[in-house]
Write a protein that holds these residues in place. Structure first.
Motif, PDB file in Angstrom:
ATOM      1  N   ILE A  71       0.839  -1.207   0.000  1.00  0.00           N
ATOM      2  CA  ILE A  71       0.000   0.000   0.000  1.00  0.00           C
ATOM      3  C   ILE A  71       0.866   1.245   0.000  1.00  0.00           C
ATOM      4  CG2 ILE A  71      -1.716   1.296   1.312  1.00  0.00           C
ATOM      5  CD1 ILE A  71      -2.896  -1.315   2.244  1.00  0.00           C
ATOM      6  N   CYS A  72       1.914   1.244   0.838  1.00  0.00           N
ATOM      7  CA  CYS A  72       2.799   2.420   0.881  1.00  0.00           C
ATOM      8  C   CYS A  72       3.566   2.557  -0.435  1.00  0.00           C
ATOM      9  CB  CYS A  72       3.782   2.305   2.048  1.00  0.00           C
ATOM     10  SG  CYS A  72       2.995   2.569   3.637  1.00  0.00           S
ATOM     11  N   ASN A  73       3.811   1.428  -1.115  1.00  0.00           N
ATOM     12  CA  ASN A  73       4.540   1.463  -2.380  1.00  0.00           C
ATOM     13  C   ASN A  73       3.686   1.935  -3.542  1.00  0.00           C
ATOM     14  OD1 ASN A  73       7.284   0.930  -2.333  1.00  0.00           O
ATOM     15  ND2 ASN A  73       6.951  -1.244  -1.904  1.00  0.00           N
ATOM     16  N   SER A  74       2.366   1.747  -3.413  1.00  0.00           N
ATOM     17  CA  SER A  74       1.490   2.032  -4.548  1.00  0.00           C
ATOM     18  C   SER A  74       1.246   3.529  -4.690  1.00  0.00           C
ATOM     19  CB  SER A  74       0.166   1.287  -4.350  1.00  0.00           C
ATOM     20  OG  SER A  74      -0.812   1.832  -5.199  1.00  0.00           O
ATOM     21  N   GLU A  75       1.612   4.070  -5.858  1.00  0.00           N
ATOM     22  CA  GLU A  75       1.412   5.495  -6.108  1.00  0.00           C
ATOM     23  C   GLU A  75      -0.078   5.839  -6.144  1.00  0.00           C
ATOM     24  OE1 GLU A  75       2.908   8.431  -6.207  1.00  0.00           O
ATOM     25  OE2 GLU A  75       4.506   7.271  -5.272  1.00  0.00           O
ATOM     26  N   LYS A  76      -0.878   4.867  -6.611  1.00  0.00           N
ATOM     27  CA  LYS A  76      -2.332   5.066  -6.710  1.00  0.00           C
ATOM     28  C   LYS A  76      -2.950   5.450  -5.372  1.00  0.00           C
ATOM     29  CE  LYS A  76      -3.692   1.869 -10.373  1.00  0.00           C
ATOM     30  NZ  LYS A  76      -4.162   0.500 -10.547  1.00  0.00           N
ATOM     31  N   ARG A  77      -2.330   4.985  -4.285  1.00  0.00           N
ATOM     32  CA  ARG A  77      -2.946   5.206  -2.981  1.00  0.00           C
ATOM     33  C   ARG A  77      -2.458   6.479  -2.320  1.00  0.00           C
ATOM     34  NH1 ARG A  77      -5.457  -0.130  -0.939  1.00  0.00           N
ATOM     35  NH2 ARG A  77      -6.142   1.435   0.546  1.00  0.00           N
ATOM     36  N   ALA A  78      -1.636   7.242  -3.022  1.00  0.00           N
ATOM     37  CA  ALA A  78      -1.143   8.511  -2.459  1.00  0.00           C
ATOM     38  C   ALA A  78      -2.135   9.621  -2.758  1.00  0.00           C
ATOM     39  CB  ALA A  78       0.233   8.840  -3.051  1.00  0.00           C
ATOM     40  N   ASN A  79      -3.364   9.489  -2.211  1.00  0.00           N
ATOM     41  CA  ASN A  79      -4.390  10.493  -2.512  1.00  0.00           C
ATOM     42  C   ASN A  79      -4.533  11.525  -1.396  1.00  0.00           C
ATOM     43  OD1 ASN A  79      -5.628   9.058  -0.550  1.00  0.00           O
ATOM     44  ND2 ASN A  79      -7.448   8.511  -1.725  1.00  0.00           N
ATOM     45  N   GLY A  80      -3.579  11.536  -0.481  1.00  0.00           N
ATOM     46  CA  GLY A  80      -3.593  12.545   0.579  1.00  0.00           C
ATOM     47  C   GLY A  80      -4.410  12.143   1.798  1.00  0.00           C
ATOM     48  N   GLU A  81      -5.096  10.974   1.720  1.00  0.00           N
ATOM     49  CA  GLU A  81      -5.875  10.518   2.876  1.00  0.00           C
ATOM     50  C   GLU A  81      -5.065   9.510   3.666  1.00  0.00           C
ATOM     51  OE1 GLU A  81      -9.530   9.021   1.337  1.00  0.00           O
ATOM     52  OE2 GLU A  81     -10.207  10.986   0.638  1.00  0.00           O
TER      53      GLU A  81
END
Lengths: 197, 197
Positions: A71-81
């Motif tokens: 999850i920390c590696n996935s850029e997709k999940r860097a939505n600021g939440e």
């Protein structure tokens, strides 16, 4: 007990798992011995493997097989939440719901004066660092609705006040819940947070 | 699920143990990962060892780590009494009580027309051989007080009639049992088998 030493030792170890006692451990071990090729050997191998590779994510505290979790590696999940949970089981529960698309922060417990668990024992300093360092727009406190959980939520809210938008999970009637079986506290919370249609 | 493949696989395997479902398997796996050195590694090692060494006793069907189990090997237990049980869990239960000093014969199940389990599928032929070959004076049928268990007991009694003394466990009120909570069948059996003081 007539069963030999190894089998007894295996039963003793199994009985230390949460949810298993001596009786169910015996039953499980007999089942394992009967299904040796199908279950016992694969289970032993997989345990060896997980023992060798499982580790905590250095960033969020999630459990995985690399230093930084998927999850920390996935850029997709860097939505600021950023969703703050007590432990990994809660993170898994959130992921099963599939509703949250951001990243997590696992505290590893709750503050507890009785058990001498202070902010340093949890991952609260790391949380404050992440809020300062990563591009976080909202921190969602998804802590359990227990006294310890809510105490911890209040403490974190105090620390992060004015630094970021803070939210917490809504409280109310669970889906499928029947009023007759709900406790007073839940009904009170649901009534206070009632919404207009 | 964000947890990586190995951890998911371990959860799936654990969920196949009797008494564990997906939820408790997840809980157990998290517990194992947290107690890696104390529990996960010893458990994996012990499972490997049991997978490599556990076997059924060729004589009685008990589970152990040698071809002939400790009970069958012990001369002390050759007192002419043979206790017939459905499976190894029942043998262990008898051993925990410590009341029986003879040897065992594990059937491996009960006769069941529905499931196509006949005498050949169980260890009944071996039982008849043992009664003929070993110096057996009494066969104690310690089968479960279920319909299948009692059917099996009747079948074995028919086979061994006139060859050996046959007994079965007494039926009645369990120790600590309260009449109010007992089923009618148990009360009827206890009443019929009442004894004079």
């Amino acid at each position: 007990m007539n069963s030999t030493r190894d089998i007894d030792a295996l039963i003793d170890l199994m009985a230390r798992l949460p949810g298993l006692g001596p009786r169910s451990a015996r039953r499980a071990v007999l089942h394992l011995i009967r299904k040796r090729a199908l279950l016992l050997t694969p289970l032993a191998d997989m345990m060896q493997q997980v023992a060798a590779t499982a580790r905590e994510c250095l960033n969020c505290g999630n459990v995985g097989t690399s230093d930084i979790c998927d999850i920390c590696n996935s850029e997709k999940r860097a939505n600021g939440e950023l969703c703050v949970v007590e432990d990994v089981a809660d993170l898994w529960a959130m992921e099963r719901s599939g509703v949250f698309k951001g990243r997590y922060h696992v505290l590893g417990g709750t503050l507890s004066a009785l058990d001498a668990v202070g902010p340093q024992e949890l991952r609260i300093p790391q949380l404050i660092d992440r809020v300062a360092g990563e591009n976080i727009s909202e921190v969602i406190l998804a802590l359990n609705a227990t006294i310890d959980g809510q105490t911890t939520a209040h403490y974190i809210a105090d620390q992060l006040e004015d630094k970021v938008r803070l939210t917490s999970l809504a409280q109310g009637v669970p889906i499928g819940g029947e009023l007759d079986y709900l406790d007073d506290g839940t009904i009170t919370a649901a009534m206070r947070a009632r919404k207009s249609l």
